[in-house]
Structure formats: C-alpha cells, structure tokens
Design an enzyme around this catalytic site. Structure first.
Site, PDB file in Angstrom:
ATOM      1  N   ASP A   1       0.797  -1.162  -0.064  1.00 33.17           N
ATOM      2  CA  ASP A   1       0.015  -0.097   0.021  1.00 33.17           C
ATOM      3  C   ASP A   1       0.961   1.299   0.197  1.00 33.17           C
ATOM      4  O   ASP A   1       2.118   1.296   0.270  1.00 33.17           O
ATOM      5  CB  ASP A   1      -1.011  -0.028   1.194  1.00 33.17           C
ATOM      6  CG  ASP A   1      -2.222   0.592   1.053  1.00 33.17           C
ATOM      7  OD1 ASP A   1      -2.297   1.491   0.045  1.00 33.17           O
ATOM      8  OD2 ASP A   1      -3.262   0.323   1.671  1.00 33.17           O
TER       9      ASP A   1
ATOM     10  N   ASP B   1      -7.975   4.183  -3.719  1.00 32.21           N
ATOM     11  CA  ASP B   1      -9.136   4.361  -3.002  1.00 32.21           C
ATOM     12  C   ASP B   1     -10.187   5.168  -3.529  1.00 32.21           C
ATOM     13  O   ASP B   1     -10.537   6.415  -3.049  1.00 32.21           O
ATOM     14  CB  ASP B   1      -8.705   5.356  -1.845  1.00 32.21           C
ATOM     15  CG  ASP B   1      -7.867   4.479  -0.883  1.00 32.21           C
ATOM     16  OD1 ASP B   1      -7.788   3.087  -1.012  1.00 32.21           O
ATOM     17  OD2 ASP B   1      -6.949   5.034  -0.011  1.00 32.21           O
TER      18      ASP B   1
ATOM     19  N   GLU C   1       3.304   5.090  -3.545  1.00 33.39           N
ATOM     20  CA  GLU C   1       3.688   6.199  -4.616  1.00 33.39           C
ATOM     21  C   GLU C   1       5.045   6.882  -4.435  1.00 33.39           C
ATOM     22  O   GLU C   1       5.518   7.287  -5.405  1.00 33.39           O
ATOM     23  CB  GLU C   1       2.597   7.216  -4.697  1.00 33.39           C
ATOM     24  CG  GLU C   1       1.204   6.903  -4.974  1.00 33.39           C
ATOM     25  CD  GLU C   1       0.400   5.912  -3.888  1.00 33.39           C
ATOM     26  OE1 GLU C   1      -0.714   5.076  -4.313  1.00 33.39           O
ATOM     27  OE2 GLU C   1       0.907   5.874  -2.655  1.00 33.39           O
TER      28      GLU C   1
END
Length: 950
Positions: free
Chosen positions: A557, A634, A560
C-alpha cells in the site's frame, strides 16, 4: 572599399555559405548512428542518436552538446538481439536508418526523426524545427534540463495507455495526462496508437503527456460577477448548507486553486466553516477563442457545475481523497456563458479549476512528452503489425510479466479491515459454509500495535497466534492469505532505529515532525527504495516477521510513495530528498518500481520455488517484471466511479502491464450508504451487484472497501437477487479458469493483454476508437458493464467481425451495429465473438480443489477459430524452464471440423487423460449457457491429435 576588407568580406561570405551548405557530421556506430545538428536551425547544437534495439524498435536519444551519456535505466532490461543488421543511407538532407521492418530518417540539420514503414508510408514524425527542446534547470545543485519532445501524425488515430487515470477518458487525443504518482493515479510513460506504434518515454520526473500545452488558471478567462462586473466571479460562503441564504462572506474571486494539502486552509476565508458550509461561485465566462475549452477539476466533497443553465458536473468524493474531472464546453468568441459552481467541502478539502484553450487543427494531430528533469531525451519507438506486437515490444524493453499463481485468478475477499484473528477466520469459515468459491483472503493494515507501524509485528491481543491463523486458512479453509505491508516506519520503534542507523530513511518528514491520522497522530517516514541495501533490509524485515509465518502474497500500500497524502509535487520531492541515486526531482515517479523490485527479488532468492505475487497501489513502466499487479486505489463508491474504472483498467492494461484490479464497490462510501435507509440499502446492493458483475471480468477479481462490509452475505440475504447474482458470476469465473489461466500463460509466453481495448481486436473498425465502456476479456468475450442505477438495458456496439452470440442465450447477432441489450438485475450483457472456442472447467470452491479432468468446449461458429489451452504447475516457476503444456484446439468453419492437436510439452503431475465435452453454437441453433446438460459430442483425449466432425 579597402581591398583587404573587401577580400575579407568575400571570404567570410563564402565560409558562411559553405558552413550553411554543408550538412553536419554524423558517425556510424556499432548499434546505430550519431548525428550533430546545425545550430542555425536548432538554436544550440545537440547530438541525436538512433540505436537499433530490434528490427521493430529504435531508441532515440538527444542531448545538448556533443555527447550522449550512457544511462543506467531503471525501466529497461532488454538484451540486444544477436545478428541484427541495418543500413545507413546518407544524403545531403537526411540520414536513413533501415531495418528489416522499419525506416527512421533524421533531418541532418534539425535532428528531427521521421518513422516510416518499408514502403515509405509515414507512421510518426517528430515535429520540426522546434519539436525538441532543452531548458536548463537545477535541482539539488545539479544541472538538469527540462525536456520536451513533440510528435506529429497524419490524423485518424487514437492514443491509449499512459497508465491509470480517473477522468473516464479512453482516447487521449487532445487530452493532457500528468505523470505524478498519487492515490488512484498511476503513471506509466508508454503511449500506444491505434496505428500500431508505441512510444516508451524513459524519464521518471514530473511529466505531462499528450496535449502538453499549459493549463491556465480560471482568471485567464474573461470573468464577470453575478452583477455583470468584469474581472471576477462572485463567491458566496454560507456556514450552514441547509440554510445557504444566510451568507457568511461574499467576495470577488478570480481563481479556484485548492488542489493540494493545506491550500484550502490558506485560501478560504476565516469566517467560513468548511465542515458544515457551502461555497457558490456565480457569474459568467467568456473567451476570445472559439472552440472546445477543457475545464479540469480536482475536487473533494460534493461539487456541482452549471454552464448556461445546464448541469454538466455532479460529483462526490470523500473530502480527504480528491478526484479529477474534465468538462468540455464549446465557446463562441465573445459569448458570455453563465456559470455556477456549488461546492460542499465536508471539512478540509480540495477544489481546483484550470482550463485549456481550444486545439488548432494542427494540434489535434500532435502529442508530446514534457518532463521536468533529465539529462537527455530518451525514448523508444516500437512498431508492429498490430497492437499486441507493440505491447510485446514494450515487454521486450521492460521485462516479461511472470504468470500469477493460479489461485490469484480466483476470488479474493477483503475489507478495510479485519481487526482480529477471529474476524478473518470467521469470514473464511462463512464462505466455505455457504459454498461460495474463494481463494484468497486479505489482511489489510493495522494488524500491528497502534504505535508500532513499520514493526511488521502482529498485535498479540488481536492476533494472538498468527502462525496458527495462517495454518488454519491454508489447511482447513483452503485459502491463501495476502497481507498489507507499507514502506512506512514510526519514529523511535526498533525497525525505524535500525533503518536510521543505516541511513535508509527519508528524514524530511521527521524533521518537520509531521504526524499522521492514527490515534493521537504519530511521526513517521518511508524507507528509500532507491537504495539497494535498504530494499534488502526491508525484505529481510518482512521475511523474518511475516513471510516465515506462511504468508502467500504482499499488498504493498501507499507505494507512490504516499508519505503524506495529497501533497504537491514540490512537497513530495522535499520529502524524498535525497534519494540514494540522485535528485528526487529526477526519480520522483519510479519509487513503486523500486519498492516492488526489493520484495520480488527478496522472495525469489529466499524461496525460489514459490511464485511471488504483489498487489501495489502504484506502478511504473517495468513493474510487471516484478510480479506486480496494480489496483486503482481508494476510489469512491458511486456509479460515476464505477464507470470510470472501465477506461482506467483498459488504458492501464494497454500500457503493457497485464494484471489490474479495483475495489469492487469502491473504497470510500457516501454517507447515505454508511447508515442506509431502505431505499439507500437497495441502491447499495444494486451498486455492489453491478460492480461485482464487472469485477468478475477483469484480470483479478477482488472485493474491498470501507464499511459497509463487502462480503456478499453482509450485502444481502441469500434470496436477494444481489446475492444470487454474485454467486452466479463467482461460480462462472471459476468454471472459466481454463480460459482465464490460458490468458495468463499467453501474457507471459506471448506478451498477451487480458483486458483489451476494442481497438486492439477490431483495428479496422473506426467506430470502436472512442468506446470507453466496453472491452474484450481475452480474444472472445465482449464485456459491457452496467453502471447506472435501475438500468435494465444498455446501449452498446457490436464491433465488425463475423458476428456475435449472446453468451447466456446463444442468440446470434450481426456485427457492426448498435443494439439495446437486455440487462436484468442479475445479468450483465456478455457477447461472444463468432469464431471463438471457450473452454469451461468443473465447478470449484477453490482453484486447486481438483484438476479439470472434464473440459467443456463451446465452439461459437461463423468463422475459423483457435484456442491454445495452456496449463502448468500453477504455483512455481518451472514454466520458465519449459514445464508447461499447450493443447492447440482449432475449428474449421468450411468443413465444420474440430481438431484437438498434439499436446506440446509436459510438467509434473499433469493430466495425461481427460474428457472434452463439445458444444456447437451456430447462428441457427441458439444454445443456453448450461454447462451440465448433455453435450453434442464427447471425446477422450490422451495427448494425441483428435479430429471431430460436426
């Protein structure tokens, strides 16, 4: 005139004329050619190199001055083919480099490159004379260049790929795409054209692609207040959205620019209360330019926009998690268009409005790449006979996509989040009790103690025996378990201290004392994935703490890296400074690639017999070689968000990475679904139903999101159509495993793409170029998601081919027509292309329950058909060394003959004997999709060729 002066002038003129007349020098190289441009045409001289990679791939590099510096690319891993040959054909004006499949011509003065086929037909050309530029820049005290390369086409094509984006756009002609890794936005610098070429842009910095012209602030338009005053819009702030007539502040505003974290606090008036209030901007817009103006929004909360009294935007996104939207509007010169923008922030939130001026006719047929930081322009031109060959070229450059473990193609259940060991075991038990097929259950974040993020240790109060939990999942419930790991460490814990001692951490967030959103808020940072030792250290940590317990796969997760959500690119670069390789400006977008690399290489070295599987929220060009699948982040739980995933998934897949997925049901949920009344509950069930139907036909089938819980038995009771629909498609997915696993095998062995834009398979049908809500799942199945509430039929297009069959009824349809397809609550329209072979296996509860000893072959006639049934051991890498089989199956339309060919290859414990049940579906013989009724023919296959007549 003085004779000496006259002579000097003549000599000067002759010399200058001679310099202008002589083309610049070039150098033949072992791998291509190097040319130096004429500064009279390019302002400053620079070097251009053409390098032959394969017969259909040419690398172009360009740099100011006389030197092309060898670069250690993070993206490419190719090996040069042996025996490559090409010709260099010079003339006064140009240099021609000709391979066996492609011609590249450099203008000897401007350095501009034109690509043509072997017949001289233009494919793509760099713009000249000013399509390439180098602007000096400095980052972290180092010399860089801001780089731009523009291309010109002849029109009539569409551009796809470029990663995953949430604006609902499929064809990027005339659109701008930003490469800045962010939650829901994934940067992949690979563009593919419907004219069968691709550009891989090898740069990791902040980049724009497509229409690279600047976006303008709102104030660059002609603005008028609601009273007609020129120069601004009227902004009205009300602190109670239920009583918007009670105005807190009214003022003139000429920009709406709250795109990044903290900007709304600065730019909203102190008297305004964002948590309960509403803002309205009113007035008129005008432009001296006639044509389509593109309005680019970024929004959190609820936003509505009216232009000329028409509602053109009505969106919602959770306040902390902004989303993009694009609105086109045709302006006539000088025309005043009434505008109203209504925004409900729902707390500290985001709203930004920028616009882009109309394209000229010339600009409509051009695209480019513009990067903030680099040492030189570096891109690869890939050409093919079709789009699959172009994507194969991308993978030649950036690496093969390993085959996912077979279980990954089954159903995954997840939620945000299973908080205890009991919850996760009870969920697996309930699926097995209800006989709902499932293969993977996911343990999301925060299984650790609250203050110990990054420890990779289970909280013993909630997970007292993780080893036993995992063992039960494996042995009793026959499920795999995936676990969330973040590259994040809380200040002061043991793992943080170890990484800090080794200088493996980014320290700016620590220096800023930036707290996160957990409990009282904790100070944290991420490790530097560009540091090879740090990558190994991170693997060693999760191996020791987690993998040794029996974990099967990794959920990576915030990759980025999302050190702090929704920050500007400038802030992100500060947070990542310094990286082990150099300036964060240069390496900004490549973090997820390196993060995946560490875990992939770590697990393969530690446990070489088990396939690595990674699910990561972000990726980059080359991520596929590290067994990385990407999910769309998300996203919101709305019908609009569901529709946007169709284009997002197709473009991502056409970027060269074959494994993509999404949160079925969306992640962040509107309040009406959190505590729904009866009406809202039924809408929630409908949304989950339609999304699950769609989700069963993407590469990876998984459900995840915030409350309400996403398990189907928590969505609806057994007698509800939502429940029945989910179970139907879940079981159908498992019966289609011979088809789906073959697609996975092709994706490695043949560089295939599973989720396919229609232009890939129907390249001659121009009607498909802009269809963003249909796609092919493999070579045979046309998928048509239903994305509107209470919709029971949908408009769709059947691309030009030999014909189409309704999957469920077997009804025949002519191709090349628009139809209105039935879409009852429990069914999504699915069509099968004439000339298809669909293999179906047995009903399963999990992928390894039993081998497909009986396979049903549905033959959809009307054209010749073929299918290569692929099988291997399903969990290891032996297929890399030839341990797999292919059973070629063909149907000849003219003779109505089916040939099951000689089995090619072998592997341990393969089925040596099986039964094929054969059904013939013809235009005049509709056949219901019922895989357990009597078949037309049945044959026993033992690896030797069989010929079956109709």
């Amino acid at each position: 005139m003085n004779l000496r002066l006259l002579l000097f002038s003549v000599l000067t003129f002759v010399t200058t004329f001679d310099l202008m007349a002589k083309p610049p020098a070039y150098i033949k190289l072992p791998d291509g050619v190097l040319l130096y441009t004429d500064s009279l045409f390019t302002d400053v001289p620079y070097a251009v190199k053409l390098e032959v990679i394969t017969d259909n791939i040419i690398r172009v590099t360009a740099a100011p001055g006389k030197e092309i510096v060898p670069a250690n690319s993070l993206v490419t891993v190719y090996q040069k083919q042996a025996g490559l040959t090409w010709d260099i054909l010079p003339s006064e004006e140009s240099l021609v480099l000709k391979t066996k499949k492609l011609i590249a011509t450099i203008n000897r003065r401007t350095g501009a490159v034109t690509f043509t086929d072997l017949h001289g037909k233009k494919i793509l050309a760099e713009k000249q004379p000013s399509g390439r530029s180098f602007q000096k820049a400095i980052f972290d005290g180092q010399r860089y260049y801001s780089l731009t390369q523009s291309f010109q086409t002849d029109g009539g094509e569409a551009w796809y790929g470029l990663g995953q984006h949430q604006d609902g756009v499929l064809n990027y002609q005339g659109q701008q795409v930003s490469f800045f890794q962010n939650n829901t936005e994934v940067a992949i610098p690979f563009l593919i054209s419907s004219k069968n070429y691709g550009i891989l842009w090898d740069n990791y910095s902040l980049t724009k692609a497509g229409d690279i012209r600047p976006l303008h602030q709102l104030g660059a338009m002609q603005l008028y207040s609601k009273k007609g005053e020129k120069g601004w819009l009227t902004a009205t702030y009300a602190n109670d959205l239920h009583n918007p007539q009670i105005v807190s502040v009214e003022r003139a505003e000429s920009s709406i620019n709250m795109e990044y974290l903290g900007e709304s606090k600065i730019r909203l008036p102190e008297e305004f209360t964002p948590a309960s209030g509403m803002v309205t901007w009113e007035g008129m817009l005008a432009s001296d330019l006639t044509g389509i103006h593109q309005f680019h929004f970024v929004y959190g909360g609820a936003v509505k926009v009216w232009l000329n009294g028409k509602l053109v935007l009505d969106r919602w996104r959770k306040a902390w998690n902004p989303a993009p939207a694009i609105i086109p509007w045709n302006f006539n010169k000088g025309e005043k268009v009434p505008v109203k923008i209504e925004w409900i922030p729902e707390g500290e939130s985001y709203l930004s409005l920028k616009w882009q001026e109309p394209l000229t006719e010339d600009q409509k047929n051009s695209f480019g790449f513009s990067s903030e930081a680099g040492k030189q322009i570096d891109y690869y031109f890939v050409y093919g006979d079709n789009m699959d060959e172009v994507i194969s070229g991308y993978r030649t450059l950036t690496g093969k996509a390993p085959i996912v473990p077979k279980w990954a193609l089954g159903f995954w259940q997840s939620r945000e989040r299973y908080k205890t060991q009991e919850e996760i075991l009870a969920t697996a038990a309930e699926f097995r009790k209800r006989q709902i097929p499932i293969d993977n259950i996911v343990l999301d974040w925060s299984y650790w103690k609250e203050a110990e993020w990054g420890s990779q240790e289970f909280d013993e109060k909630r997970f007292p025996s993780p080893d036993s939990m995992i063992s039960l999942l494996h042995k009793k419930y026959n499920t795999q378990i995936m676990i969330s790991v973040w590259p994040k460490f809380y200040d002061g814990i043991s793992a943080y201290n170890n990484f800090d001692r080794n200088e493996w951490l980014y320290k700016r967030n620590i220096a800023d004392q930036q707290r996160d959103w957990i409990g009282k808020g904790y100070i944290s940072t991420f490790y530097d994935a560009f540091n090879s030792s740090a990558r190994k250290g991170f693997w060693d940590l999760i191996n020791q703490k987690i993998y040794t317990k029996g974990i099967d796969a990794w959920w990576m997760d915030a990759s980025e890296p999302d050190i702090l959500s929704n920050v500007s690119p400038e802030k992100r670069k500060l947070q990542m400074t310094p990286t082990a390789l150099g300036s964060a400006a240069e390496y900004l977008n490549a973090y997820p690639l390196q993060n995946a690399k560490g875990i992939y290489e770590g697990q393969r070295a530690t446990d070489p017999g088990k396939r690595v599987f990674l699910l990561t929220r972000s990726g980059f060009a080359g991520s596929q070689r590290y067994a990385a699948a990407i999910w769309s982040g998300d996203i919101g739980s709305t019908w609009v968000d569901m529709k946007a995933q169709i284009a997002a998934g197709v473009n991502f897949s056409m970027s060269g990475l074959p494994y993509w997925t999404m949160d079925i049901g969306g992640f962040v949920v509107p309040q009406k679904f959190e505590k729904p009344n009866a009406e809202n509950l039924e809408e929630w069930r409908a949304l989950m139903t339609r999304w699950s139907q769609f989700g069963a036909f993407v590469p990876l089938f998984r459900s995840h999101g915030q409350f309400p819980f996403r398990e189907v038995f928590n969505t609806a009771p057994e007698d509800h159509p939502a429940y029945k629909s989910f179970v139907y498609y879940d079981k159908l997915r498992y019966r289609m495993l011979p088809y789906i696993y073959s697609l996975a095998g092709w994706s490695y062995h043949n560089d295939y793409t599973i989720m396919r834009g229609l232009a890939m398979d129907f390249s001659k049908d121009t009607a498909v170029l802009n269809i963003a809500d249909q796609y092919m799942f493999g070579p045979s199945i046309l998928v048509n998601p239903v994305y509107e509430y209470k919709q029971t039929q949908r408009d769709m297009y059947l691309p030009v081919c030999a014909g189409w069959y309704d999957l469920y009824s077997g009804k025949w349809y002519n191709a090349g027509q628009k139809i209105v397809a039935a879409a009852p609550y429990e069914r999504m329209p699915l069509f099968v292309k004439a000339g298809s072979i669909l293999p179906f296996g047995p009903e399963l509860q999990y992928t390894s329950e039993k081998q497909p000893a009986i396979i049903t072959l549905n033959i959809y006639t009307g054209a010749d058909a073929s299918f290569n049934l692929y099988e291997d051991e399903g969990t290891n890498y032996n297929y890399e060394n030839g341990a797999y089989t292919i059973i070629p199956i063909k149907y000849d339309e003219k003779t109505a003959t089916i040939t099951i060919g000689n089995r090619q290859g072998s592997f341990k414990n393969m089925l040596k004997k099986r039964t094929f049940r054969i059904n013939m579906i013809t235009p005049d013989k509709a056949r219901q999709l019922d895989l357990d009724t009597k078949c037309d023919k049945e044959v026993v296959y033992e690896g030797k060729p069989l010929i079956i007549k109709k």
